[in-house]
Motif scaffolding. Structure first.
Motif, mmCIF file in Angstrom:
data_model
loop_
_atom_site.group_PDB
_atom_site.id
_atom_site.type_symbol
_atom_site.label_atom_id
_atom_site.label_comp_id
_atom_site.label_asym_id
_atom_site.label_seq_id
_atom_site.Cartn_x
_atom_site.Cartn_y
_atom_site.Cartn_z
ATOM 1 N N GLU B 134 -19.549 25.715 -21.443
ATOM 2 C CA GLU B 134 -18.510 26.525 -20.872
ATOM 3 C C GLU B 134 -18.390 27.848 -21.391
ATOM 4 O O GLU B 134 -18.796 28.179 -22.554
ATOM 5 C CB GLU B 134 -17.143 25.726 -21.277
ATOM 6 C CG GLU B 134 -17.170 24.239 -21.037
ATOM 7 C CD GLU B 134 -16.314 23.879 -19.957
ATOM 8 O OE1 GLU B 134 -15.422 24.583 -19.759
ATOM 9 O OE2 GLU B 134 -16.434 22.633 -19.624
ATOM 10 N N PRO B 135 -18.333 28.774 -20.582
ATOM 11 C CA PRO B 135 -18.172 30.340 -20.939
ATOM 12 C C PRO B 135 -16.940 30.466 -21.827
ATOM 13 O O PRO B 135 -16.257 31.141 -21.531
ATOM 14 C CB PRO B 135 -18.193 31.097 -19.901
ATOM 15 C CG PRO B 135 -17.617 30.277 -18.651
ATOM 16 C CD PRO B 135 -17.663 28.990 -19.187
ATOM 17 N N GLY B 136 -17.079 30.259 -23.117
ATOM 18 C CA GLY B 136 -15.576 30.096 -24.011
ATOM 19 C C GLY B 136 -16.057 31.310 -24.818
ATOM 20 O O GLY B 136 -16.629 32.203 -24.758
ATOM 21 N N TYR B 137 -14.936 31.046 -25.883
ATOM 22 C CA TYR B 137 -14.954 32.152 -26.994
ATOM 23 C C TYR B 137 -15.866 31.885 -28.362
ATOM 24 O O TYR B 137 -16.729 32.146 -28.412
ATOM 25 C CB TYR B 137 -13.535 32.717 -27.110
ATOM 26 C CG TYR B 137 -12.853 32.826 -25.804
ATOM 27 C CD1 TYR B 137 -12.523 34.342 -25.642
ATOM 28 C CD2 TYR B 137 -12.408 32.108 -24.761
ATOM 29 C CE1 TYR B 137 -12.105 34.990 -24.502
ATOM 30 C CE2 TYR B 137 -11.692 32.554 -23.832
ATOM 31 C CZ TYR B 137 -11.760 34.075 -23.634
ATOM 32 O OH TYR B 137 -10.895 34.415 -22.609
ATOM 33 N N GLU B 138 -14.872 30.983 -29.018
ATOM 34 C CA GLU B 138 -15.684 30.745 -30.131
ATOM 35 C C GLU B 138 -15.637 29.114 -30.262
ATOM 36 O O GLU B 138 -16.779 28.616 -31.084
ATOM 37 C CB GLU B 138 -14.661 31.126 -31.359
ATOM 38 C CG GLU B 138 -14.767 32.520 -31.542
ATOM 39 C CD GLU B 138 -13.867 33.099 -32.916
ATOM 40 O OE1 GLU B 138 -14.210 32.675 -33.838
ATOM 41 O OE2 GLU B 138 -13.244 33.767 -32.508
ATOM 42 N N VAL B 139 -14.896 28.596 -29.577
ATOM 43 C CA VAL B 139 -15.124 26.888 -29.566
ATOM 44 C C VAL B 139 -15.970 26.467 -28.488
ATOM 45 O O VAL B 139 -15.752 26.857 -27.483
ATOM 46 C CB VAL B 139 -13.594 26.222 -29.555
ATOM 47 C CG1 VAL B 139 -13.743 24.954 -29.682
ATOM 48 C CG2 VAL B 139 -12.658 27.025 -30.496
ATOM 49 N N ASN B 141 -17.826 22.886 -26.564
ATOM 50 C CA ASN B 141 -17.433 21.442 -26.489
ATOM 51 C C ASN B 141 -18.729 20.873 -26.305
ATOM 52 O O ASN B 141 -19.561 20.532 -27.140
ATOM 53 C CB ASN B 141 -16.672 21.370 -25.278
ATOM 54 C CG ASN B 141 -15.984 19.890 -25.169
ATOM 55 O OD1 ASN B 141 -16.548 18.975 -25.221
ATOM 56 N ND2 ASN B 141 -14.650 20.033 -25.087
ATOM 57 N N LYS B 142 -18.967 20.401 -24.953
ATOM 58 C CA LYS B 142 -20.246 19.680 -24.665
ATOM 59 C C LYS B 142 -21.452 20.931 -24.193
ATOM 60 O O LYS B 142 -20.957 21.681 -23.388
ATOM 61 C CB LYS B 142 -20.173 18.720 -23.567
ATOM 62 C CG LYS B 142 -21.153 17.852 -23.151
ATOM 63 C CD LYS B 142 -20.694 16.815 -22.083
ATOM 64 C CE LYS B 142 -21.936 15.861 -22.140
ATOM 65 N NZ LYS B 142 -21.407 14.562 -21.356
ATOM 66 N N ASN B 161 -25.736 17.852 -27.253
ATOM 67 C CA ASN B 161 -24.912 17.868 -28.339
ATOM 68 C C ASN B 161 -24.169 16.581 -28.852
ATOM 69 O O ASN B 161 -23.629 16.452 -29.739
ATOM 70 C CB ASN B 161 -24.365 19.125 -28.651
ATOM 71 C CG ASN B 161 -23.095 19.168 -27.783
ATOM 72 O OD1 ASN B 161 -22.636 18.597 -26.850
ATOM 73 N ND2 ASN B 161 -22.039 19.973 -28.269
ATOM 74 N N ASN B 162 -23.916 15.878 -27.556
ATOM 75 C CA ASN B 162 -23.214 14.712 -27.925
ATOM 76 C C ASN B 162 -24.012 13.568 -28.652
ATOM 77 O O ASN B 162 -23.550 12.759 -29.440
ATOM 78 C CB ASN B 162 -22.980 13.846 -26.356
ATOM 79 C CG ASN B 162 -22.098 12.734 -26.523
ATOM 80 O OD1 ASN B 162 -21.140 12.928 -27.235
ATOM 81 N ND2 ASN B 162 -22.308 11.895 -25.381
ATOM 82 N N GLY B 166 -22.177 16.605 -32.038
ATOM 83 C CA GLY B 166 -21.301 17.759 -31.464
ATOM 84 C C GLY B 166 -21.835 18.967 -31.790
ATOM 85 O O GLY B 166 -21.087 20.292 -31.584
ATOM 86 N N LEU B 448 -17.484 23.965 -14.110
ATOM 87 C CA LEU B 448 -16.725 25.037 -15.095
ATOM 88 C C LEU B 448 -17.860 25.171 -16.372
ATOM 89 O O LEU B 448 -17.333 25.637 -17.428
ATOM 90 C CB LEU B 448 -15.658 24.043 -15.996
ATOM 91 C CG LEU B 448 -14.323 23.934 -14.933
ATOM 92 C CD1 LEU B 448 -13.401 23.048 -15.591
ATOM 93 C CD2 LEU B 448 -14.076 25.235 -14.421
#
Lengths: 587, 481
Positions: B134-139, B141-142, B161-162, B166, B448
């Motif tokens: 996901e094109p996130g910031y610092e956190v 997920n999968k 990473n599952n 993680g 996403l």
């Protein structure tokens, strides 16, 4: 009327109690659950779940959870599921010859799961697992022929594994015990059947791990997300599962061994123990403090600012997140500067808490940034909160917020992406469709009471957001739009809360552009305090138009405060709602 | 009677082939997604399935070559049969395919202007790996590293990473587009740089003594023995302005070479001092040079907009494992008015492909970031106008024949990156790129995830996610000296 004909009535009463609890005492936990998933009515969403063992139960749990948007609907669903679970266990017990005398015991698994659902991190998919497993056992007990039963079970085990994950083990466990009790199958056949069940039970998770899934072995065994944190192995769930197996068997033995002449006494004792134990248990596990925080958050999410303030008027909030919600509501209602110290304040932590890498705090704090006009920060918080969800779900609340922030920022393609997703949901479809229509017309956005205003509040210059310098950020935001009263009041609140009166005085004149009819109460109190501390000439009057009552009150406060290191609270009863009290006594 | 039924069936078949009658001609191109209008495609690419944005009730698409054609029907999207597609492309390589779209819309059939697919006989390396995140910031997920077969729609997860607690994992890169030589960084307590060297998986702690960090951005030496890396202290910051997103910059960064035979770190003092920030190093195709980006150290983040990276190169002696003492500047940021990152030399040694943003070292969130192509013999720079889109065009990877490259582009929405494929002919001329085709073209609308760091390879990687799980949990980490 025979006493034992009331079993359905008892189930009904139990269901009503569950409903009443979740609908009236614990509703915001259900709203909380609903926001941390994004149930989509789309084939892709369905197949994404059913492609893994236990996924069907997760899917069904999520399907039901989407209706928690209205907590009373959620309460009905939970009540029905728990009642069905109890009725199924009772049905199995009856198949094993249990007498209605022991029916109250069949409530225990539902009661225990009720307790688990009081923890917001237990998910509804687990209840579906229990129900499907119990139903499978019930179906088995209906079958008469030995061969039919054996083949039914051997065929059902793989299917059940796929539907409920590792909980499928309860079926062969029950079946083996039951067949030993029945003694209808030859011992050699029973041994072979047992070995077959054991082999199948081990083979299924191993095979699915080896050939089908890229999941850790632990997940291949457990399957379902009983708990929001998949790394935590739910022992309590396992115990409830075992109860589903053993309660009917225990009831069978009790029925055989208990003497008939004590029926009423035994029944009444069971009911009393169940009711009193259940009451104490639920009371023990229900976290009403969290419920309060969730109530604040839900009302903020729904923009019911008056509800938030009403909550605080009933009981002053003390947790930082509740106070954050209250301060936001006060600001939105234009009351922050006047009334913030009427309530308990716990420093900056109750105004704009710091970012944490979890899914709860950023979601709540993001609301503050959003309504202030820090659209990019709000966007980041929504994104991070969703990413922090440990069960890899998406959050409908976060997606909605991302649609809003992108829409406000003019990123219409991205906003449309999120809105199209929301169009596949049950509750947000209409909102998303309206937003898509609004998005096509810049005038409609400009006229939108929230988006239009927030667009005006956004920064016109670029700068790197610094969370460690919130006051500076608020100052920059207010400078960009000097009509952004909320930014000004948050800036002032910031200085007041950190007791930085030097900057308070420095920033105070900035509020000129907001044309207050009178200086807000907390500012008057701060100004008076500064005046009293700095003015050396008693003949001089403070330059600001301060309410005479405030002038009198500070004199009264000063008379009792200077020498009180550990003051008697009673002395200050009249002043706990003042800034002076906060300044002097709150750490 | 039998002949009548036979005639009726034949008539029906013919009618269905010839398409609908009473067609209104439109002089516009069809509103299709993805944008596959007049693109140049390799002979071995999967079908270019597309959908119509104007929501027709029905559509008929005819793909016509010089000898054969395919007609596909759909409602709002088409799925071209793989076998027929392959046969058509093989037969038409070096020629153009015309694509005629007819759509049933508002009660009438509309035939749009035809467009063309130019089929090149130059093949693209058939495997593409990317990171789905996901094109996130610092956190995060999968996170998954995925390998896609470009000739079909088959996808395989090569790291997940599952399965690794993680933990975050960085992008997977190949050496010489060789699937048996690749690596990626796996973070977390049991992590390390996962090195796939001719089928053997190693887990290496790349942080030697006095290094700023573990190895970050890297590239293999053509010989496979060495890899060059930057080590970076990376700081993310959030932009407050409009659609600006994250600014990620280095407060310090150095350059090192790791000898995987000896597990030794090789460096040069001028590449690891605090006066300059070195990053994104790559070897030249012949392995004799290291190209890298470098900027003078300035106060950050205050002067972030003045942070501009040059392209420099320094010699490398593979026999002795030594880095040269002097660097040449190939691209001067001050003169060119930009900041460079993501250098990639073409396997034939002719070109250097790189990304230019206005400033900084993290172009994926810079809308202005574009690709440029430098001819290494003449120094000529092509700004690749036909290639670049309105949003960030950043990370890229060459095909082993130097005729194709794939790059990550956020051109569609500015947030979600997708892999675009671009043809470069023997004269260095670039053609309009196209997004990696999907079986269901609406995948890009619905996902996403961003497709990060696309990398081409000649074959499938010899490991999968379960191997990585085993390496993460069970294999001892090896320490570089």
């Amino acid at each position: 009327m025979k006493i034992f004909s009331i079993d359905k009535l008892l189930s009904l009463v139990f269901g009503l109690m569950v409903f009443a609890f979740f609908a009236f005492l614990y509703p915001f936990h259900l709203n909380y659950q609903e926001q941390y998933q994004l149930f989509l009515f789309s084939p892709d969403y369905f197949f994404q779940f059913v492609a893994k063992p236990g996924g069907f139960s997760d899917f069904t749990g999520n399907f039901f959870t989407q209706f928690f948007f209205y907590s009373w609907v959620g309460a009905i669903i939970i009540a029905i599921l728990f009642t069905l679970l109890q009725r199924t266990i009772w049905f199995i017990s009856q198949q094993l010859g249990a007498k209605p005398l022991f029916m109250p015991i069949t409530f225990i698994p539902s009661l225990l799961y009720w307790g688990l659902l009081c923890d917001e991190n237990y998910l509804l998919g687990g209840v579906v697992v229990m129900l499907l497993t119990a139903a499978s056992i019930g179906a088995y007990t209906l079958l008469k022929g030995n061969r039919v039963r054996i083949f039914f079970v051997l065929l059902l085990i793989p299917l059940l594994y796929w539907l409920v994950g590792g909980a499928f083990l309860l079926l062969p466990l029950f079946v083996i015990i039951r067949e030993i009790m029945k003694r209808e199958i030859k011992i050699i056949h029973l041994i072979l059947f047992t070995l077959g069940c054991v082999a199948l039970s081990f083979a299924l998770p191993v095979l699915s791990k080896t050939y089908l899934l890229q999941y850790p072995m632990r997940q291949a065994w457990i399957g379902v997300n009983f708990f929001r944190f998949p790394v935590i192995i739910p022992v309590s769930i396992g115990l409830i599962g075992l109860l589903i197996v053993f309660i009917p068997i225990i009831l069978h033995f009790l029925t055989v061994h208990i003497k008939k002449n004590r029926k009423i006494l035994i029944f009444v004792v069971q009911l009393v123990v169940l009711l009193s134990g259940g009451y104490l248990f639920i009371r023990q596990v229900a976290d009403m403090e969290k419920e309060e925080v969730m109530a604040y958050d839900f009302n903020v999410r729904m923009r019911k600012w008056d509800h938030v303030i009403a909550l605080a008027d009933r009981k002053t909030p003390t947790s930082p997140l509740s106070v954050t919600c209250l301060n936001l509501a006060l600001a939105k209602e234009g009351l922050l500067a006047d009334r913030m110290f009427y309530y308990y304040q716990n420093g900056i932590g109750g105004l704009i808490p710091d970012f944490t890498r979890d899914f709860t705090i950023p979601m709540m704090v993001g609301e503050v940034y959003y309504h202030l006009g820090f659209i990019n920060t709000a966007q980041r918080y929504a994104f991070e909160a969703m990413e922090a969800l440990p069960d890899y779900q998406k959050s409908v609340r976060a997606v909605k917020r991302l649609a809003e922030t992108n829409l406000i920022n003019g990123n219409y393609t991205v906003a449309a992406k999120y809105l199209h997703l929301l169009q596949k949901t049950f509750y947000y479809r209409v909102w998303a469709t309206k937003a898509l229509i609004t998005m096509k017309d810049e005038n409609l956005i400009a006229q939108h009471p929230e988006w239009g205003w927030l667009r005006q509040c956004r920064t016109k210059d670029d700068f790197l957001f610094s969370e460690g310098e919130k006051d500076m950020m608020l100052g920059v935001l207010f400078r960009q739009n000097s009509e952004n009263r909320m930014a000004y009041e948050y800036l002032m609140a910031y200085t007041l809360l950190i007791k930085d009166l030097k900057h308070f005085v420095q920033y105070f004149p900035l509020g000129r552009t907001l044309h207050y009819k009178a200086i807000p109460n907390s500012y008057q109190e701060a100004l008076m305090y500064i005046w009293e501390k700095t003015n050396t000439d008693p003949s001089k009057e403070i330059l600001y138009p301060i309410n005479p009552l405030t002038k009198q009150r500070i004199k009264a406060f000063e008379r009792i405060s200077p020498h009180q290191i550990d003051p008697d609270p009673k002395l200050f009863d009249a002043f706990t709602n003042t800034y002076w009290y906060y300044l002097q006594f709150r750490k | 009677m039998r002949s009548f039924i036979f005639s009726a069936i034949i008539s029906l078949i013919l009618a269905s082939c010839s398409g609908p009658a009473d067609i209104k001609m439109s002089h516009t191109l069809p509103p299709i997604y993805p944008d596959y209008i007049d693109v140049t495609i390799p002979v071995n690419v999967a079908p270019l399935n597309f959908l119509m944005r104007n929501g027709p009730d029905n559509m008929v698409v005819t793909i016509k070559g010089s000898k054969d054609s395919i007609t596909i029907k759909g409602t709002q999207r088409i799925e071209i049969p793989l076998k027929k597609w392959k046969a058509l492309l093989t037969a038409e390589q070096g020629r153009n395919l015309s694509v005629c779209v007819k759509a049933y819309l508002n009660g009438e059939w509309i035939q749009y202007e035809p467009f063309y697919w130019h089929v090149k006989s130059d093949r693209i390396d058939p495997f593409l790996s990317y990171r789905l995140i996901e094109p996130g910031y610092e956190v995060w997920n999968k996170v998954q590293l995925v390998e896609r077969h470009i000739e079909s729609f088959d996808e395989r997860v090569i790291a997940d990473n599952n399965l690794t607690d993680g933990t975050c994992m960085n992008c997977h890169i190949y050496g010489n587009q060789n699937a048996s030589l690749s690596m990626f960084h796996l973070r977390g307590k049991n992590g390390g740089t996962i090195l796939n060297r001719y089928g053997k998986l190693r887990k290496i702690n790349t942080r030697g003594k006095e290094m700023l960090s573990n190895a970050v951005y890297g590239n293999f030496h053509p010989g496979g023995r060495y890899a060059v890396f930057s080590t970076n202290i990376i700081i993310p910051e959030l932009h407050a302005y409009r659609s600006e997103r994250l600014e990620v910059y280095d407060t310090a960064s150095d350059l090192i070479v790791i000898d995987f035979d000896k597990d030794e770190v090789i460096t040069q003092p001028f590449l690891s001092d605090s006066t300059a920030l070195e990053t994104f190093p790559v070897f030249s195709a012949d392995g004799k040079w290291i190209y890298y980006c470098v900027a003078p150290a300035i106060p950050l983040p205050d002067s972030i907009k003045l942070l501009k990276y040059n392209i420099c190169r320094v010699s490398f002696d593979a026999e002795n494992g030594t880095i040269g003492l002097k660097a040449d500047t190939l691209w001067n940021a001050r003169k060119m008015g930009g900041s460079v990152c993501h250098l990639k030399t073409s396997p034939d040694g002719k070109y250097l492909l790189y990304t230019v943003a206005d400033y900084g070292t993290f172009p994926i969130w810079h809308r202005e970031a574009d690709l440029q192509l430098m001819n290494l013999k003449t120094g000529e720079i092509d700004r690749l106008k036909v290639v670049n889109g309105p949003n960030s065009d950043s990370y890229h990877s060459w095909s082993s024949n130097s005729r194709w490259f794939v790059f990550a582009s956020k051109r569609d929405d500015g947030i979600y990156g997708k892999p675009y494929i671009c043809y470069i002919d023997s004269t260095g001329k670039a053609f309009k790129p196209f997004v990696l085709p999907q079986r269901d073209p609406s995948v890009y609308d619905n996902t996403l995830k961003s497709f990060n760091i696309p990398e081409l390879a000649k074959g499938p990687t010899p490991f999968d996610a379960k191997d990585i799980e085993r390496v993460y949990w069970d294999q001892e980490v090896e320490q570089v000296k």
